[in-house]
Design an enzyme around this catalytic site. Structure first.
Site, short mmCIF file in Angstrom:
data_model
loop_
_atom_site.label_atom_id
_atom_site.label_comp_id
_atom_site.label_asym_id
_atom_site.label_seq_id
_atom_site.Cartn_x
_atom_site.Cartn_y
_atom_site.Cartn_z
N TYR A 89 0.72 -15.34 -21.14
CA TYR A 89 0.64 -15.34 -22.60
C TYR A 89 -0.57 -14.53 -23.07
O TYR A 89 -0.46 -13.68 -23.95
CB TYR A 89 0.55 -16.80 -23.08
CG TYR A 89 0.54 -16.96 -24.59
CD1 TYR A 89 1.73 -16.98 -25.31
CD2 TYR A 89 -0.65 -17.12 -25.29
CE1 TYR A 89 1.73 -17.15 -26.69
CE2 TYR A 89 -0.66 -17.29 -26.66
CZ TYR A 89 0.53 -17.31 -27.36
OH TYR A 89 0.53 -17.46 -28.72
N SER A 122 -2.67 -13.44 -31.51
CA SER A 122 -3.18 -14.79 -31.27
C SER A 122 -4.68 -14.70 -31.04
O SER A 122 -5.20 -13.62 -30.74
CB SER A 122 -2.51 -15.35 -30.01
OG SER A 122 -3.15 -16.53 -29.57
N LYS A 147 -0.50 -11.15 -25.31
CA LYS A 147 -1.09 -11.11 -26.65
C LYS A 147 -2.22 -10.10 -26.75
O LYS A 147 -2.45 -9.51 -27.81
CB LYS A 147 -1.55 -12.52 -27.06
CG LYS A 147 -0.40 -13.50 -27.30
CD LYS A 147 0.52 -13.03 -28.44
CE LYS A 147 1.63 -14.02 -28.74
NZ LYS A 147 2.52 -13.57 -29.82
N1 LIG Z 1 1.38 -22.08 -32.86
C1 LIG Z 1 0.24 -21.49 -32.55
O1 LIG Z 1 -0.81 -22.16 -32.39
C2 LIG Z 1 0.18 -20.00 -32.37
C3 LIG Z 1 -1.09 -19.42 -32.30
C4 LIG Z 1 -1.18 -18.04 -32.14
C5 LIG Z 1 -0.04 -17.27 -32.06
N2 LIG Z 1 1.18 -17.86 -32.13
C6 LIG Z 1 2.34 -16.99 -32.03
O2 LIG Z 1 3.16 -17.18 -33.17
C7 LIG Z 1 4.51 -16.91 -32.83
C8 LIG Z 1 5.37 -18.08 -33.26
O3 LIG Z 1 4.92 -19.23 -32.56
P1 LIG Z 1 5.30 -20.71 -32.99
O4 LIG Z 1 4.07 -21.52 -32.79
O5 LIG Z 1 5.98 -20.72 -34.30
O6 LIG Z 1 6.31 -21.07 -31.81
P2 LIG Z 1 7.70 -21.88 -31.82
O7 LIG Z 1 7.66 -22.97 -32.82
O8 LIG Z 1 7.97 -22.22 -30.40
O9 LIG Z 1 8.75 -20.77 -32.32
C9 LIG Z 1 9.05 -19.65 -31.54
C10 LIG Z 1 10.16 -18.88 -32.20
O10 LIG Z 1 10.47 -17.72 -31.38
C11 LIG Z 1 11.87 -17.72 -31.11
N3 LIG Z 1 12.12 -17.10 -29.80
C12 LIG Z 1 11.62 -17.47 -28.60
N4 LIG Z 1 12.09 -16.69 -27.63
C13 LIG Z 1 12.91 -15.79 -28.23
C14 LIG Z 1 13.71 -14.72 -27.75
N5 LIG Z 1 13.75 -14.39 -26.45
N6 LIG Z 1 14.42 -14.01 -28.65
C15 LIG Z 1 14.39 -14.31 -29.96
N7 LIG Z 1 13.67 -15.32 -30.48
C16 LIG Z 1 12.93 -16.06 -29.62
C17 LIG Z 1 12.27 -19.19 -31.17
O11 LIG Z 1 13.64 -19.36 -31.44
P3 LIG Z 1 14.76 -19.69 -30.31
O12 LIG Z 1 14.05 -20.44 -29.21
O13 LIG Z 1 15.77 -20.48 -31.02
O14 LIG Z 1 15.25 -18.35 -29.91
C18 LIG Z 1 11.44 -19.68 -32.34
O15 LIG Z 1 12.06 -19.34 -33.55
C19 LIG Z 1 4.53 -16.64 -31.33
O16 LIG Z 1 4.51 -15.25 -31.09
C20 LIG Z 1 3.25 -17.29 -30.85
O17 LIG Z 1 2.77 -16.70 -29.67
C21 LIG Z 1 1.32 -19.22 -32.29
#
Ligand SMILES: NC(=O)c1ccc[n+]([C@@H]2O[C@H](COP(=O)([O-])OP(=O)(O)OC[C@H]3O[C@@H](n4cnc5c(N)ncnc54)[C@H](OP(=O)(O)O)[C@@H]3O)[C@@H](O)[C@H]2O)c1
Length: 256
Positions: A158, A145, A162
Site C-alpha cells: 500500500y 494518502s 501510494k
Molecule cells: N480511509 C482512509 O483512512 C484512507 C486514508 C488515505 C487514503 N485512502 C484512500 O482512499 C481511497 C478510498 O478508500 P476508502 O477508505 O473509502 O476505502 P473503502 O471504504 O474500502 O472503499 C474502497 C472503494 O474502492 C472500490 N474498489 C476496490 N477495488 C476495486 C477495483 N479493483 N476496481 C474498482 N473499484 C474497486 C471499492 O468498491 P468494490 O469493492 O465494490 O469494487 C470501494 O468502492 C483508497 O484509494 C484509499 O487508499 C483512504
C-alpha cells in the site's frame, strides 16, 4: 466566490464510489450540481448510492468496472462523453489495502495492491486524460494518502503504491497541462471500512488522537473542501500538487 468553486453542469467520474470516501466525494459533487458517474466493481452497491443522490435531487449514472480489467475500464470511460457529452472531473479513488509484513507478503498480493492502486489509477487517468485534453478542460484528483509520505510496517504494498501515486500525479500534470490539472489529495486516517481494524485497536486510536493536532480521526466529509478546490476552477493554477488533509498528522509532532 461560489462561482469559483462551482462544479455545476460538470460531468464527473468517481471510482470507488460504492462506499467510504468515494461515496462522499460523489454525493458532494452531485450536491453541488455535477452529474456524477459512479464506479466500482459491484453494480448493486452503486445503484444504492445512485438512488440516494437522485432522491436528494442530484444527477447520477453508473459505470461498474474493475480497475484491473483494462478493456472494461477503457470501454466504460469512452462511453461517458458519448452519453453525457463531456468528462470534466475524475476522482481517481478506488483502492485496497492488505496487512502483512513485507517479508511475509507473497508476490501475488504485492502485485494485486499495485495493480489496483497504481496501474488501475494509471489506466483510468490515461483514458480520462485523453478525453479531457481533447475537450481542453479537465480536473484529475488522485487519492493518495499520508502513506504517500510516511512509511509504516505491515502495509508495504500500500505504501509503495501510494508513494507512486504522487509521481503519477506530477508526471500527468506535466503532460496534460495547461487546461487539464492533475493533483492528489492525501488523507490522514479516516473512518471507513479500510481502517476498520485500526479503529478497533484502542492503543493505535489513542496514539493517533494524541499525535494528530486535530485530536481525532478524520471523517470523509473532512475532505470536501479539498475536493471542491481541486475539482473546480478555483484550482486552475494548481497542478502536480499533493494536498495533505490529515488534521496535522504529518506536519507537527502534536501532544505535549
Ligand atoms: N480511509 C482512509 O483512512 C484512507 C486514508 C488515505 C487514503 N485512502 C484512500 O482512499 C481511497 C478510498 O478508500 P476508502 O477508505 O473509502 O476505502 P473503502 O471504504 O474500502 O472503499 C474502497 C472503494 O474502492 C472500490 N474498489 C476496490 N477495488 C476495486 C477495483 N479493483 N476496481 C474498482 N473499484 C474497486 C471499492 O468498491 P468494490 O469493492 O465494490 O469494487 C470501494 O468502492 C483508497 O484509494 C484509499 O487508499 C483512504
Amino acid at each position: 466566490m461560489s462561482d469559483l468553486f462551482s462544479v455545476k453542469g460538470r460531468v464527473a467520474l468517481v471510482t470507488g464510489a460504492s462506499r467510504g470516501l468515494g461515496k462522499v466525494f460523489a454525493k458532494t459533487l452531485a450536491e453541488h450540481g455535477a452529474t456524477v458517474v459512479l464506479s466500482s466493481r459491484r453494480e448493486s452497491d452503486l445503484q444504492a448510492v445512485k438512488d440516494e443522490i437522485v432522491k436528494a435531487g442530484g444527477k447520477a449514472d453508473i459505470a461498474a468496472f474493475d480497475v484491473q480489467d483494462e478493456a472494461r475500464a477503457v470501454a466504460a470511460i469512452k462511453a461517458i462523453p458519448q452519453k453525457h457529452g463531456r468528462l470534466d472531473i475524475l476522482i481517481n479513488n478506488a483502492g485496497i489495502l492488505r496487512r502483512d509484513m513485507l517479508l511475509d507478503t507473497p508476490t501475488e498480493e504485492f502485485r494485486n495492491v499495485i495493480e489496483t492502486n497504481l496501474t488501475g489509477a494509471f489506466v483510468v487517468a490515461r483514458e480520462a486524460g485523453r478525453i479531457m485534453q481533447a475537450q481542453n478542460y479537465g480536473r484529475i484528483v488522485n487519492i493518495a494518502s499520508v502513506m504517500s509520505i510516511l512509511g509504516r510496517a505491515s502495509v508495504g504494498p500500500y505504501v509503495s503504491s501510494k508513494h507512486a501515486i504522487v509521481g503519477l500525479t506530477k508526471t500527468l500534470a506535466a503532460e496534460l497541462g495547461p487546461n487539464v490539472t492533475v493533483n492528489s489529495i492525501a488523507p490522514g486516517y479516516m473512518i471507513t471500512d479500510i481502517t476498520e481494524a485500526l479503529q478497533k485497536n484502542v492503543e493505535f486510536s489513542a496514539m493517533l488522537e494524541k499525535r494528530t493536532a486535530a485530536r481525532r480521526w478524520g471523517k470523509p466529509e473532512d475532505l470536501s473542501g479539498a475536493l471542491m478546490l481541486l475539482a473546480s476552477d478555483a484550482s486552475s493554477y494548481i497542478t502536480g500538487h499533493t494536498l495533505v488533509v490529515d488534521g496535522g498528522l504529518t506536519s507537527v509532532l502534536a501532544g505535549a
